[in-house]
Enzyme design. Structure first.
Site, PDB file in Angstrom:
ATOM      1  N   TYR A 157      28.018 -31.980  15.272  1.00  0.00           N
ATOM      2  CA  TYR A 157      27.196 -32.404  14.133  1.00  0.00           C
ATOM      3  C   TYR A 157      27.517 -31.498  12.965  1.00  0.00           C
ATOM      4  CZ  TYR A 157      22.972 -33.449  11.380  1.00  0.00           C
ATOM      5  OH  TYR A 157      22.096 -33.819  10.375  1.00  0.00           O
ATOM      6  N   ASP A 252      33.253 -25.206  11.361  1.00  0.00           N
ATOM      7  CA  ASP A 252      31.858 -25.352  10.945  1.00  0.00           C
ATOM      8  C   ASP A 252      31.052 -24.260  11.650  1.00  0.00           C
ATOM      9  OD1 ASP A 252      29.333 -28.026  11.146  1.00  0.00           O
ATOM     10  OD2 ASP A 252      29.221 -25.889  10.646  1.00  0.00           O
ATOM     11  N   LYS A 280      22.046 -21.807   7.778  1.00  0.00           N
ATOM     12  CA  LYS A 280      21.110 -21.160   8.697  1.00  0.00           C
ATOM     13  C   LYS A 280      20.980 -19.658   8.455  1.00  0.00           C
ATOM     14  CE  LYS A 280      22.067 -24.851  11.988  1.00  0.00           C
ATOM     15  NZ  LYS A 280      20.812 -25.633  12.074  1.00  0.00           N
TER      16      LYS A 280
HETATM   17  P1  KE4 Z   1      21.760 -28.683   7.501  1.00  0.00           P
HETATM   18  O1  KE4 Z   1      22.180 -29.696   6.477  1.00  0.00           O
HETATM   19  O2  KE4 Z   1      20.737 -29.251   8.468  1.00  0.00           O
HETATM   20  O3  KE4 Z   1      21.306 -27.355   6.887  1.00  0.00           O
HETATM   21  O4  KE4 Z   1      23.046 -28.300   8.363  1.00  0.00           O
HETATM   22  C1  KE4 Z   1      23.779 -29.314   8.995  1.00  0.00           C
HETATM   23  C2  KE4 Z   1      24.550 -28.706  10.150  1.00  0.00           C
HETATM   24  C3  KE4 Z   1      25.906 -28.512  10.008  1.00  0.00           C
HETATM   25  N1  KE4 Z   1      26.644 -27.962  10.999  1.00  0.00           N
HETATM   26  C4  KE4 Z   1      26.067 -27.588  12.170  1.00  0.00           C
HETATM   27  C5  KE4 Z   1      26.920 -26.986  13.247  1.00  0.00           C
HETATM   28  C6  KE4 Z   1      24.682 -27.768  12.368  1.00  0.00           C
HETATM   29  O5  KE4 Z   1      24.126 -27.411  13.548  1.00  0.00           O
HETATM   30  C7  KE4 Z   1      23.903 -28.334  11.350  1.00  0.00           C
HETATM   31  C8  KE4 Z   1      22.414 -28.594  11.503  1.00  0.00           C
HETATM   32  N2  KE4 Z   1      21.865 -28.346  12.798  1.00  0.00           N
HETATM   33  C9  KE4 Z   1      20.691 -29.116  13.140  1.00  0.00           C
HETATM   34  C10 KE4 Z   1      20.223 -28.712  14.534  1.00  0.00           C
HETATM   35  N3  KE4 Z   1      21.197 -28.884  15.531  1.00  0.00           N
HETATM   36  C11 KE4 Z   1      19.605 -28.943  12.126  1.00  0.00           C
HETATM   37  C12 KE4 Z   1      18.237 -29.370  12.566  1.00  0.00           C
HETATM   38  C13 KE4 Z   1      17.799 -30.630  11.859  1.00  0.00           C
HETATM   39  O6  KE4 Z   1      18.625 -31.563  11.674  1.00  0.00           O
HETATM   40  O7  KE4 Z   1      16.595 -30.684  11.519  1.00  0.00           O
END
Ligand code: KE4
Length: 439
Positions: A157, A252, A280
């Protein structure tokens, strides 16, 4: 094994009446009652608990229940919640206005700090989320190479930008959304996917699409299908392929950055990306993302080059001071990573000790402060094996642990996160509750 008996006095079926009321109310104004789908408990069922506050390793919900936190806000809270130096830095900075929309010295300090930690980042651009970071990195790779296609991995993701919502992990996997409505075929046709840890599949895609692939983007340790580690030679093979085929190798590190080591997975796994994305931890819980890498590529980003990318709140001073303070803590206290390593291994060993005496097949994947438990007969090495595990049992396990004051990610397709605020007593209690679940 010492157990914090005060936690055990909590009722095994907690009173979450206020959360239930709030969830009902929230759904009249917010889609699904949440501002991000994974918070809705849709896959594990039940009512999402609404949080009131958090401190250190503990979350406190609106009904006054305390939980040991293994979500860490999905990663940022590596030193625990309301970490004093971060709180103090925000309080001092916010009185100077929350945003200027003009450059500040603090943004330079943040960029220089990251460059001092990650040697292969020549230039770095701040954004406001991991999605923005990954989306911008892909656009840059396409602009730099003049090619359109990208390769991502099933179950990984990279945020909710259209290009990534093809066989994605996290909430997309949790809700088993095969094709996301609104993502046009025009976009998805430019995204190839391959199974994680399957280098041959990637080589085949590249061979069949010579000269059309701009980039490979990957989570160096996957955290959005549970925690899945790269097998020997996998990342190195991708690196070599990108070099040979003029594809941009994008790591990533939104989840792994500054968590698996101060230099992230690049340091820990000794892998060299062309571009790297962050989120994060970099914001300490404030909205911050970033993408950076080699000057040869980054010089194409506007206003230096013509690959346009922008953001009203990019480099926001309050967000910057939060992230800058946390990253400095991490850089100046290397013992933190030794402690996180020990705690991750301690939890894994404790859970293994309990689970091996049950009739349940299981796999625990763990690296540093990232860990996941899969009720699987086979090693969990990609999305297919993660999805084949007994995830209904995981859902029951999730609720049992929640009822006992342990807040795990509400999906089998997520990594758990260990913060350095967790005590060994918290870890022992977690293992004790896992043991009780199987008794
Ligand atoms: P954000 O746009 O949510 O800040 O980041 C996206 C993202 C990009 N790359 C990786 C490896 C990530 O894990 C994420 C976001 N992680 C999720 C949880 N697995 C965020 C939680 C959510 O979607 O509310």
């Amino acid at each position: 094994m010492t157990i914090d008996r005060s936690l055990l006095t909590q009722k095994t079926s907690m009173n979450i009446n206020k959360s239930k009321e709030l969830f009902e109310r929230a759904q009249t104004s917010i889609p699904g009652g949440v501002n991000s789908p994974v918070r809705a408990f849709k896959s594990v069922g039940g009512t999402p608990v609404f949080m009131q506050k958090a401190k250190g390793a503990y979350l406190y919900d609106v009904d006054g229940n305390r939980y040991i936190d293994y979500i860490n806000s999905w990663g940022p809270m590596i030193l625990g919640h309301a970490y004093e130096p971060v709180v103090k830095a925000i309080q001092e900075k916010v009185v100077d206005s929350t945003s200027f929309g003009a450059p500040t010295e603090l943004e330079i300090q943040m960029a220089e700090l990251i460059k001092s930690i990650v040697p292969n980042v020549d230039l770095i651009r701040m954004v406001s989320s991991g999605t923005e970071a990954c989306m911008s990195a892909i656009r840059l790779a396409r602009g730099y190479t003049g090619k359109n296609k990208i390769i991502k991995f099933e179950g990984c993701y990279h945020g909710h930008a259209d290009s990534f919502l093809v066989k994605a992990g996290s909430g997309v996997a949790t809700f088993n959304i095969q094709t996301v409505p609104g993502v046009t075929s025009g976009v998805s046709q430019d995204t190839f996917t391959a199974p994680y840890n399957n280098l041959e599949a990637v080589q085949k895609i590249v061979a069949e699409n010579k000269g059309t692939i701009a980039a490979i983007i990957i989570e160096p340790v996957a955290g959005n299908m549970g925690c899945i580690l790269p097998q020997e030679g996998f990342l190195e093979g991708l690196r070599q392929l990108c070099t040979a085929e003029n594809m941009v190798f994008i790591l990533d590190e939104v989840m792994t950055g500054f968590r698996l080591a101060v230099g992230g997975a690049q340091e820990r796994l000794k892998i060299d990306a062309d571009l790297v994305t962050y989120g994060k931890v970099i914001g300490a819980g404030m909205p911050v993302g970033a993408f950076g890498g080699k000057l040869e590529i980054m010089k194409h980003i506007s206003p230096l080059g013509n690959v346009y990318q922008a953001g009203t709140l990019s480099g926001n001073p309050v967000a910057m001071i939060a992230g800058y303070t946390l990253l400095n803590e991490l850089k100046n206290n290397p013992s933190i990573y030794i402690e996180l390593e020990k705690k991750g291994a301690y939890l894994k060993d404790g859970l293994e000790e309990v689970l091996k005496n049950t009739d349940k097949p299981f796999v625990i994947n763990q690296l540093g402060s990232m860990i996941s438990l899969h009720f699987s007969k086979q090693p969990v090495v990609d999305f297919e094996t993660a999805a084949a595990a007994d995830n209904l049992l995981f859902n029951q396990f999730f609720h049992y642990m929640l009822d006992n004051g342990i807040y795990l990610p509400p999906s089998a397709f997520e990594s758990w996160f260990i913060s350095n605020a967790l005590s060994y007593q918290d870890l022992d209690y977690t293992v004790h509750c896992a043991k009780k679940f199987f008794q």
